[in-house]
Design a protein around this motif. Structure first.
Motif, mmCIF file in Angstrom:
data_model
loop_
_atom_site.group_PDB
_atom_site.id
_atom_site.type_symbol
_atom_site.label_atom_id
_atom_site.label_comp_id
_atom_site.label_asym_id
_atom_site.label_seq_id
_atom_site.Cartn_x
_atom_site.Cartn_y
_atom_site.Cartn_z
ATOM 1 N N ILE A 114 -5.839 0.483 -2.343
ATOM 2 C CA ILE A 114 -5.935 1.902 -2.710
ATOM 3 C C ILE A 114 -6.501 1.998 -4.125
ATOM 4 C CG2 ILE A 114 -4.682 4.075 -2.914
ATOM 5 C CD1 ILE A 114 -4.629 2.860 -0.105
ATOM 6 N N VAL A 119 1.912 1.014 -4.882
ATOM 7 C CA VAL A 119 0.659 0.286 -5.152
ATOM 8 C C VAL A 119 0.650 -0.302 -6.568
ATOM 9 C CG1 VAL A 119 -1.854 0.457 -5.185
ATOM 10 C CG2 VAL A 119 -0.521 1.917 -3.632
ATOM 11 N N TYR A 127 -1.472 -0.872 -8.967
ATOM 12 C CA TYR A 127 -2.860 -0.480 -9.210
ATOM 13 C C TYR A 127 -3.496 -1.154 -10.423
ATOM 14 C CZ TYR A 127 -1.092 2.584 -12.917
ATOM 15 O OH TYR A 127 -0.496 3.067 -14.054
ATOM 16 N N ASN A 186 0.820 -1.209 0.000
ATOM 17 C CA ASN A 186 0.000 0.000 0.000
ATOM 18 C C ASN A 186 0.854 1.258 0.000
ATOM 19 O OD1 ASN A 186 -2.326 -1.526 0.025
ATOM 20 N ND2 ASN A 186 -3.297 -0.332 1.651
ATOM 21 N N THR A 187 2.171 1.091 -0.047
ATOM 22 C CA THR A 187 3.092 2.219 -0.184
ATOM 23 C C THR A 187 3.400 2.443 -1.656
ATOM 24 O OG1 THR A 187 4.070 1.759 1.987
ATOM 25 C CG2 THR A 187 5.365 3.101 0.474
ATOM 26 N N HIS A 224 -2.079 4.191 8.424
ATOM 27 C CA HIS A 224 -1.000 4.093 7.440
ATOM 28 C C HIS A 224 -0.876 5.378 6.637
ATOM 29 C CE1 HIS A 224 1.109 1.932 3.939
ATOM 30 N NE2 HIS A 224 1.935 1.948 4.960
ATOM 31 N N GLU A 225 -2.005 5.934 6.237
ATOM 32 C CA GLU A 225 -1.976 7.192 5.491
ATOM 33 C C GLU A 225 -1.304 8.293 6.307
ATOM 34 O OE1 GLU A 225 -5.037 10.248 3.183
ATOM 35 O OE2 GLU A 225 -5.825 8.698 4.510
ATOM 36 N N HIS A 280 1.276 5.717 -2.885
ATOM 37 C CA HIS A 280 0.139 6.002 -2.017
ATOM 38 C C HIS A 280 -0.132 7.508 -2.070
ATOM 39 C CE1 HIS A 280 -2.156 6.657 1.668
ATOM 40 N NE2 HIS A 280 -2.338 5.348 1.776
ATOM 41 N N VAL A 335 -4.324 6.624 -6.660
ATOM 42 C CA VAL A 335 -2.890 6.318 -6.722
ATOM 43 C C VAL A 335 -2.151 7.390 -7.516
ATOM 44 C CG1 VAL A 335 -1.186 4.658 -7.584
ATOM 45 C CG2 VAL A 335 -3.289 3.836 -6.507
#
Length: 399
Positions: free
Chosen positions: A72, A56, A58, A53-54, A281-282, A87, A77
């Motif tokens: 995400i 991503v 996508y 999730n860092t 995390h965000e 992220h 993204v």
């Protein structure tokens, strides 16, 4: 006299703050260390950062199938390739990527990974095999190899109250401090001055006492050197009002002042996201990225970034599938960031994580983290990585 010595040993053993945890064997004004002006800044994301999730993937349907709540969404993204993006909290880091200052290594880890925070961090900080237990750190052994007379602890500084195992060698250790002034004030009070003066008495009949007095006297000397140099320049750059940003501001001030420290170490905790990960995390990714961007901008503004390499790591990544608490559990391989103006390879250096080929639900490492260390030691710090790491590891070639 013996009572005062016993009291000193007692105080040393029981102290729990950075004041008495500063390791010794340093003669700040006469340190004999191999010359060089390159600086290494190590940033540790403690808790096990979720690499997926860092950075991503996508375009990968499996990513969203395995993370129905945590994935995400593609529209959020910050896309930088056909497959990968940052992220959304990493906008500041993405700007460094756009400037050509950032390299991302995917799938970094080690064989037979351990999912314990403490054990995995020990492995990363000592550069050991998973089954091997070492009591010196990889940067501590670098200090051992370059500190000719066992002096020079200020060659490696951690911005904290306690010193990481990474900076502990057999003969030479780094030093821990929060900021130069507090260190100076603490070590120049009446108690420490008197104890340091007492250290001039011959204690050869009591080696442990002699060691402690030598440590204190040299720490007092070093604190004076660091403080006097740090007063030369006061950065006026604007940093976020966070503890982590404050750590980086202190490092920037020391680098800009011209102090001959080679290695700096700082950490940001909060990445153990077992539950309700999205918000936590965000927030922490934003704390990291915004502080690093301010740090790089500060160094750039003061013409001090050319010889700086920043490495960011975490002790492990997270499992690919989300858990029942809308978080992720301890995993294995992870991504690692390298930031510098001297990068030979920029952007994404290696392959994207393979979500179709997992080891019991975990990513499989393709880059041994010690190859990263070897590259830094050989190509950046001018050391012999094979002697320091105990084995020959292939160069990754990013610098």
């Amino acid at each position: 006299m013996k009572n005062s010595r016993r009291e000193f040993i007692k105080r040393s053993a029981l102290a729990t703050t950075g004041t008495m945890l500063i390791p010794g064997f340093l003669k700040a004004l006469e340190s004999k260390v191999i010359a060089g002006d390159k600086k290494l800044v190590i940033l540790q994301l403690s808790g096990g950062n979720d690499g997926l999730n860092t950075i991503v993937p996508y375009r990968n349907d499996l990513y969203y199938q395995l993370r129905p709540q945590l994935g995400i969404s593609p529209e959020k993204v910050l896309k930088v390739s056909d497959e990968l993006g940052f992220h959304p909290a990493l906008a500041s880091l993405r700007s460094l990527y756009d400037d050509g200052y950032l390299a991302v290594l995917n799938n970094v880890g080690y064989p037979n990974p351990d999912r314990s925070h403490f054990r995995s961090m020990d492995i990363w900080t000592t550069a050991s095999d998973a089954h091997e237990y070492l009591y010196t750190g990889w940067l501590g052994r670098y200090l051992d190899a370059t500190c000719v007379d066992g002096s020079g602890a200020h060659k490696a500084i951690e911005i904290d109250d306690m010193l990481s195992l990474a900076l502990k060698g057999e003969r030479c250790k780094g030093m821990a401090m929060r900021n130069p002034k507090k260190l100076y004030d603490a070590l120049h009070g009446n108690l420490f001055q008197k104890l340091a003066e007492n250290g001039t008495v011959d204690h050869t009949d009591e080696p442990s006492v002699s060691y402690l007095y030598k440590t204190l006297a040299e720490s007092v000397s070093s604190s004076g050197y660091i403080y006097s140099k740090s007063k030369i320049v006061k950065t006026r750059a604007e940093y976020p009002e966070t503890e982590f940003a404050s750590q980086l501001k202190t490092i920037a001030q020391l680098i800009i002042s011209g102090i001959d420290t080679r290695v700096y170490y700082a950490s940001l905790s909060g990445f153990d996201t077992h539950a309700r990960q999205l918000f936590t995390h965000e927030r922490h990714l934003g704390l990291y990225a915004n502080a690093v961007k301010a740090f790089v901008d500060d160094l750039e503004e003061n013409n001090a970034f050319d010889n700086v390499l920043i490495m960011t790591f975490s002790e492990f990544g997270r499992r690919v599938s989300q858990n029942a608490g809308e978080g992720t559990d301890h995993g294995t391989a992870n991504n690692l960031f390298l930031i510098s103006k001297s990068l030979k390879q920029k952007g994404f250096i290696n392959e994207t994580p393979d979500l179709k080929k997992l080891d019991n639900g975990d990513l499989i490492h393709t880059v041994d983290f010690r190859s990263v260390y070897a590259t830094i030691l050989d190509q950046w710090l001018g050391a012999d990585s094979e002697k320091i790491l105990g084995s020959k590891f292939r160069s990754v070639g990013f610098i």
